[in-house]
Design a protein around this motif. Structure first.
Motif, mmCIF file in Angstrom:
data_model
loop_
_atom_site.group_PDB
_atom_site.id
_atom_site.type_symbol
_atom_site.label_atom_id
_atom_site.label_comp_id
_atom_site.label_asym_id
_atom_site.label_seq_id
_atom_site.Cartn_x
_atom_site.Cartn_y
_atom_site.Cartn_z
ATOM 1 N N HIS A 64 0.816 -1.212 0.000
ATOM 2 C CA HIS A 64 0.000 0.000 0.000
ATOM 3 C C HIS A 64 0.849 1.261 0.000
ATOM 4 O O HIS A 64 2.040 1.219 0.318
ATOM 5 C CB HIS A 64 -1.027 0.012 1.145
ATOM 6 N N ALA A 90 4.344 0.837 1.925
ATOM 7 C CA ALA A 90 4.430 -0.358 2.765
ATOM 8 C C ALA A 90 4.672 -1.608 1.928
ATOM 9 O O ALA A 90 4.047 -1.792 0.878
ATOM 10 C CB ALA A 90 3.147 -0.531 3.560
ATOM 11 N N GLU A 109 7.599 0.892 5.288
ATOM 12 C CA GLU A 109 7.033 -0.023 6.287
ATOM 13 C C GLU A 109 7.140 -1.470 5.833
ATOM 14 O O GLU A 109 6.921 -1.762 4.656
ATOM 15 C CB GLU A 109 5.543 0.347 6.471
ATOM 16 N N HIS A 120 3.822 7.308 3.485
ATOM 17 C CA HIS A 120 4.684 6.123 3.439
ATOM 18 C C HIS A 120 4.281 5.130 2.362
ATOM 19 O O HIS A 120 3.194 5.202 1.803
ATOM 20 C CB HIS A 120 4.765 5.442 4.804
ATOM 21 N N HIS A 134 -6.231 -2.409 3.047
ATOM 22 C CA HIS A 134 -6.071 -1.199 2.223
ATOM 23 C C HIS A 134 -4.842 -1.296 1.322
ATOM 24 O O HIS A 134 -3.819 -1.841 1.693
ATOM 25 C CB HIS A 134 -6.031 0.086 3.055
ATOM 26 N N TYR A 155 8.073 0.828 10.914
ATOM 27 C CA TYR A 155 8.358 1.944 9.996
ATOM 28 C C TYR A 155 9.802 2.426 10.126
ATOM 29 O O TYR A 155 10.284 2.622 11.250
ATOM 30 C CB TYR A 155 7.483 3.162 10.331
HETATM 31 FE FE LIG Z 1 0.984 1.375 6.324
#
Ligand SMILES: [Fe+2]
Length: 318
Positions: A154, A214, A263, A212, A196, A253
């Motif tokens: 994501h 991920a 992340e 960020h 998500h 993170y």
């Molecule tokens: Fe995240």
């Protein structure tokens, strides 16, 4: 009509030497290094590009400094591309190369779609033994010396106009999973899938930019093992490890020299058409059920900055 996930992301960052080292330590494979542009791949062929900010291939930046410049979403087939072409062709910044189409979202960010080139991949996470289910039998749990991320799972942006940006992605087929009403929208790219693929976050100061990116890893143990390895390489934790109450995922993170935070995560909720989006008030306990501030030292394997830094707790004299 099926959007599958993120196929490729591109950063614009001037310090390519540091980024080359960082993404190798992160667990990606460098597959091209030429013309002021690095191309990395994750396990399933998801691509991470880092190019000089002035590189001709880069769409406009949405903020100063190193940051993400483009996200390419993978779709299942050419029929989906035709549907998206129809939905996008009157949008600002529309581009169509035949195999890749895109436009500029209301945040000024370049969004693209292509038939996915990621590879089907068979990797196995470590099953967890719970009270009622014991799938791991005669098999010790895995300890990872480092992470090898499967893919980019994501991306998260600061968006000044949350309503317009959420509506833009909803029109393309994204679905809201949960919301901070007026402050944030967690969206998945298809009705069935992980919690998500995109999170849009609005701050009172109207910030625009990257929060960020991920990377999905196999299981919680790879989040820990990967984070420890990245920490041993000298990279700085922003927050983690920890666990998000929204999505249920474990996270860690780090600060990313290519822009924003980065992340590792695993064990997010899997949703279907039956899921009803929930509303939450933003706050520290809804962001993290728990989290280690400053991270875990990769060498001592204990919380960073503790008085006993440099020694295991078990090294204490009795
Ligand atoms: Fe995240």
């Amino acid at each position: 009509m099926s959007i599958l996930g993120i196929d490729e992301i591109t950063y614009g960052a001037a310090d390519l030497d540091t980024c080359r080292r960082f993404f190798a330590d992160w667990g990606l494979k460098l597959v091209q290094d030429a013309d002021q542009r690095l191309v990395f791949e994750s396990l399933n062929g998801c691509r991470v590009l880092v190019a000089d900010p002035a590189h001709a291939s880069l769409p406009a930046a949405i903020e100063d400094g190193p940051t993400l410049r483009e996200v390419v979403w993978g779709v299942s087939d050419t029929e989906t591309m035709s549907v998206l072409r129809e939905r996008m062709m009157r949008k600002p910044g529309y581009v169509d190369s035949g195999t890749r189409i895109g436009c500029t979202d209301p945040n000024g960010f370049a969004v693209r779609f292509q038939v996915s080139v990621k590879r089907a991949l068979q990797v196995r996470g470590t099953p967890a033994n719970t009270w009622d289910q014991r799938p791991r039998v005669d098999e010790p749990g895995t300890i990872y010396e480092r992470a090898t991320p499967i893919e980019v799972g994501h991306v998260v942006f600061f968006v000044p106009d949350l309503a317009a940006t959420e509506a833009f992605y909803a029109e393309l087929g994204f679905v809201a999973s949960d919301r901070y009403p007026g402050r944030g929208a967690f969206m998945r790219c298809a009705p069935r899938g992980g919690h998500h693929d995109l999170f849009l976050l609005s701050t009172p100061d109207g910030k625009r930019g990257l929060n960020h990116v991920a990377f999905t890893v196999r299981d919680i143990h790879e989040v820990f093992g990967g984070g420890l390895a990245v920490s041993r390489c000298g990279w700085e934790t922003q927050l983690g490890p920890g666990r998000h109450p929204i999505s249920s995922a474990y996270f860690w993170y780090f600060r990313n020299p290519a822009g924003g935070l980065i992340e590792y995560y695993a064990d997010e909720d899997e949703l279907t058409e039956a899921w009803v989006a929930r509303d939450f008030e933003p706050g520290p306990t809804i962001f993290a059920e728990w989290a280690v501030d400053g991270g875990i030292d990769g060498h001592t394997r204990r919380q960073k900055g503790r008085q006993n830094d440099g020694k295991f707790l078990t090294d204490k004299p009795h």
